[in-house]
Design an enzyme around this catalytic site. Structure first.
Site, PDB file in Angstrom:
ATOM      1  N   HIS A 101       0.862  -1.174   0.000  1.00  0.00           N
ATOM      2  CA  HIS A 101       0.000   0.000   0.000  1.00  0.00           C
ATOM      3  C   HIS A 101       0.910   1.239   0.000  1.00  0.00           C
ATOM      4  O   HIS A 101       2.010   1.203   0.574  1.00  0.00           O
ATOM      5  CB  HIS A 101      -0.860   0.083   1.263  1.00  0.00           C
ATOM      6  N   ASP A 104       2.113   2.166   3.375  1.00  0.00           N
ATOM      7  CA  ASP A 104       3.028   1.220   4.010  1.00  0.00           C
ATOM      8  C   ASP A 104       4.468   1.652   3.824  1.00  0.00           C
ATOM      9  O   ASP A 104       5.288   1.519   4.722  1.00  0.00           O
ATOM     10  CB  ASP A 104       2.917  -0.179   3.386  1.00  0.00           C
ATOM     11  N   GLU A 232     -10.820  -6.623  -4.848  1.00  0.00           N
ATOM     12  CA  GLU A 232     -10.665  -7.686  -3.853  1.00  0.00           C
ATOM     13  C   GLU A 232     -11.929  -7.839  -3.005  1.00  0.00           C
ATOM     14  O   GLU A 232     -12.286  -6.929  -2.262  1.00  0.00           O
ATOM     15  CB  GLU A 232      -9.468  -7.381  -2.953  1.00  0.00           C
ATOM     16  N   GLU A 268      -9.027 -13.533  -1.781  1.00  0.00           N
ATOM     17  CA  GLU A 268      -8.317 -13.833  -0.527  1.00  0.00           C
ATOM     18  C   GLU A 268      -9.008 -14.978   0.208  1.00  0.00           C
ATOM     19  O   GLU A 268     -10.229 -14.961   0.397  1.00  0.00           O
ATOM     20  CB  GLU A 268      -8.237 -12.614   0.376  1.00  0.00           C
ATOM     21  N   HIS A 271     -10.934 -13.899   3.407  1.00  0.00           N
ATOM     22  CA  HIS A 271     -12.154 -13.163   3.090  1.00  0.00           C
ATOM     23  C   HIS A 271     -13.270 -14.111   2.672  1.00  0.00           C
ATOM     24  O   HIS A 271     -14.447 -13.849   2.942  1.00  0.00           O
ATOM     25  CB  HIS A 271     -11.889 -12.138   1.990  1.00  0.00           C
ATOM     26  N   ASP A 296      -4.651 -13.655  -2.699  1.00  0.00           N
ATOM     27  CA  ASP A 296      -4.027 -13.372  -1.416  1.00  0.00           C
ATOM     28  C   ASP A 296      -4.035 -14.667  -0.617  1.00  0.00           C
ATOM     29  O   ASP A 296      -5.097 -15.153  -0.196  1.00  0.00           O
ATOM     30  CB  ASP A 296      -4.780 -12.270  -0.667  1.00  0.00           C
ATOM     31  N   ASP A 307     -10.705 -11.258  10.599  1.00  0.00           N
ATOM     32  CA  ASP A 307      -9.692 -11.504   9.579  1.00  0.00           C
ATOM     33  C   ASP A 307      -8.356 -11.826  10.251  1.00  0.00           C
ATOM     34  O   ASP A 307      -7.553 -10.931  10.506  1.00  0.00           O
ATOM     35  CB  ASP A 307      -9.576 -10.234   8.731  1.00  0.00           C
ATOM     36  N   ASP A 309      -5.799 -13.628   9.151  1.00  0.00           N
ATOM     37  CA  ASP A 309      -4.661 -13.525   8.221  1.00  0.00           C
ATOM     38  C   ASP A 309      -3.481 -14.412   8.630  1.00  0.00           C
ATOM     39  O   ASP A 309      -2.336 -13.955   8.684  1.00  0.00           O
ATOM     40  CB  ASP A 309      -4.193 -12.073   8.104  1.00  0.00           C
ATOM     41  N   ASP A 339      -0.671 -12.477   1.997  1.00  0.00           N
ATOM     42  CA  ASP A 339      -1.354 -11.455   2.800  1.00  0.00           C
ATOM     43  C   ASP A 339      -1.600 -12.057   4.185  1.00  0.00           C
ATOM     44  O   ASP A 339      -2.726 -12.336   4.574  1.00  0.00           O
ATOM     45  CB  ASP A 339      -2.667 -11.063   2.120  1.00  0.00           C
TER      46      ASP A 339
END
Length: 439
Positions: A101, A104, A232, A268, A271, A296, A307, A309, A339
């Site tokens: 991003h 980031d 996404e 993802e 998700h 992802d 989430d 991750d 991700d």
């Protein structure tokens, strides 16, 4: 130049019998699978935000991870040092791609002009490191959800100035992605949704989101960016409902706003879990509608409603995923982007290597298992047999659109008024077959 991971050499493939935790047991980049190198099938990417910006804070506690390269400031020099550390990690891990991003990699300043200067300074270093290491940008994106200005959304905000700010931010993010030869650009609507319908004009917000994406497509063409655009899916969190809630919702949106030719999906795994689907469901829907672009790669926790991750380690998930991806012909511009972040209690820098090695090996095994399944043809043969009634006779006429209700009524009456008997779906047998491969 400082070395931030001095205890780690280049991670090498050592094979399944290796006892070295800092080696690949199954990911052999040059190994040929169905005539293509493993690295080209998988196209692994590191998520900059989770690996170098996520400190491990959660809803109940502060950050725990040690970032030796980070002085704790939000300054530009600290951001540049972080880039050097990140590329040392990418190089030693042996991945070909990374994703980021905009916020980031470079700090946000008091004005958009100053923020863009910060981004330009960091992009210069990113470009240097890409040239030095050969690591490429899989895709870039803009963070349109963290800053308070985006509390009501970005492209779907009730505030037109926020929409304009988001457009300016995405414009710059597309430019830097283009400058870095990024192979794609992703739109993730982190707050493009609602908390309450009592204060939401859904039709207007969806129209605004469609207009926003058309502006992005127009600008992409203007600057000559040849990368693929992705959207996404995610159903919720932080909003109660997000408009890109799952693959089907995204496809419906793209069709309504005539964007199908311009965007594919970045699916993802976690998700999918939040949407009440399996990872394989979301992939198969995207494949069936020719909109699978990138993935992802992570996993969620079925007992937790957010989430999480986590890094992917489930061989069934990775096998099913690679079966879908290979069915679609493999990645073109997309890849498998991790991700995912290490657990809060895995706070040492070396834990980043253990996490990524595990995920890469899990997908390498999934790739090899999927290739073996495809070679044997058991499942393809079963599907062909199961749908055989559609390959000729009345089934072929239905698919060709040459019959209607009246013809079908005459057909059934002519058969004595009853359909041919069904055959078993053999669900358990097929699951048993999968178990024979996943071992």
């Amino acid at each position: 130049m400082s070395e931030w991971f001095p205890e780690v050499s280049k991670i090498e493939y050592e094979g399944p019998d290796s006892q070295n935790p800092l080696s690949f047991k199954h990911y052999n980049p040059s190994e040929q699978i169905e005539g293509k190198a493993m690295r080209d099938h998988l196209r692994f990417s590191v998520a900059y935000w989770h690996s170098f910006r996520n400190g491990g804070a959660d809803q109940f506690g502060v950050a725990t991870r040690r970032f030796p390269w980070d002085d704790g400031s939000a300054g530009l020099q600290n951001a540049i040092t972080r880039v050097r550390a990140a590329f040392e990690f990418f190089e030693k891990l042996g991945v070909d791609y990374y994703c980021f991003h905009d916020r980031d990699v470079a700090p946000e300043a008091d004005s958009l002009t100053e923020t863009n200067k910060n981004l330009d300074a960091v992009v210069k270093v990113l470009k240097e490191e890409q040239q030095r290491t050969g690591v490429k940008l899989l895709w870039g994106t803009a963070c349109l959800f963290a800053h308070p200005r985006y509390m009501h959304g970005a492209a779907t905000s009730c505030n037109a100035d926020v929409f304009a700010f988001a457009a300016a931010q995405v414009k710059k993010a597309i430019e830097v992605t283009h400058e870095l030869d990024g192979e794609g650009y992703t739109f993730w609507g982190g707050r493009e949704g609602y908390k309450s319908l009592l204060n939401t004009d859904m039709r207007r917000e969806l129209d605004h989101l469609g207009a926003f994406l058309h502006m992005a497509v127009d600008y992409k063409k203007k600057v000559g960016f040849g990368g693929q655009f992705y959207i996404e899916p995610k159903p919720m969190e932080p909003t109660k409902h997000q408009y890109d809630s799952d693959a089907a919702a995204c496809f419906a949106f793209l069709q309504k706003y005539e964007l199908v030719d311009h965007l594919k999906l970045n699916i993802e795994a976690n998700h999918a879990t939040l949407a009440g689907h399996t990872f394989i469901h979301e992939l198969e829907f995207a494949v069936a509608n020719d909109i699978l672009g990138s993935v992802d790669a992570n996993r969620g926790d079925l007992l937790l409603g957010w989430d999480t991750d986590q890094f992917p380690t489930d061989l069934y998930d990775t096998t099913y995923a690679m079966l879908s991806i290979m069915k679609a012909g493999g990645f073109v511009t997309g890849g498998l982007n991790f991700d995912a972040h290490v657990a809060r209690e895995s706070f040492e820098p070396i834990d980043l290597f253990h996490a990524h090695i595990g995920g890469m090996d899990a997908f390498a095994r999934g790739l090899k298992i999927a290739a073996a399944i495809r070679k044997d043809g058991i499942f393809d043969g079963f599907l062909k047999s199961r749908y055989a009634s559609w390959d000729g006779g009345i089934g072929a006429k239905i698919e060709a659109g040459s019959v209607g209700f009246e013809e079908l009524e005459r057909y059934i009456i002519g058969k004595g008024g009853e359909a041919a008997p069904n055959e078993s779906g053999r669900v358990e047998m097929l699951e048993n077959y999968i178990n024979e491969y996943v071992r």
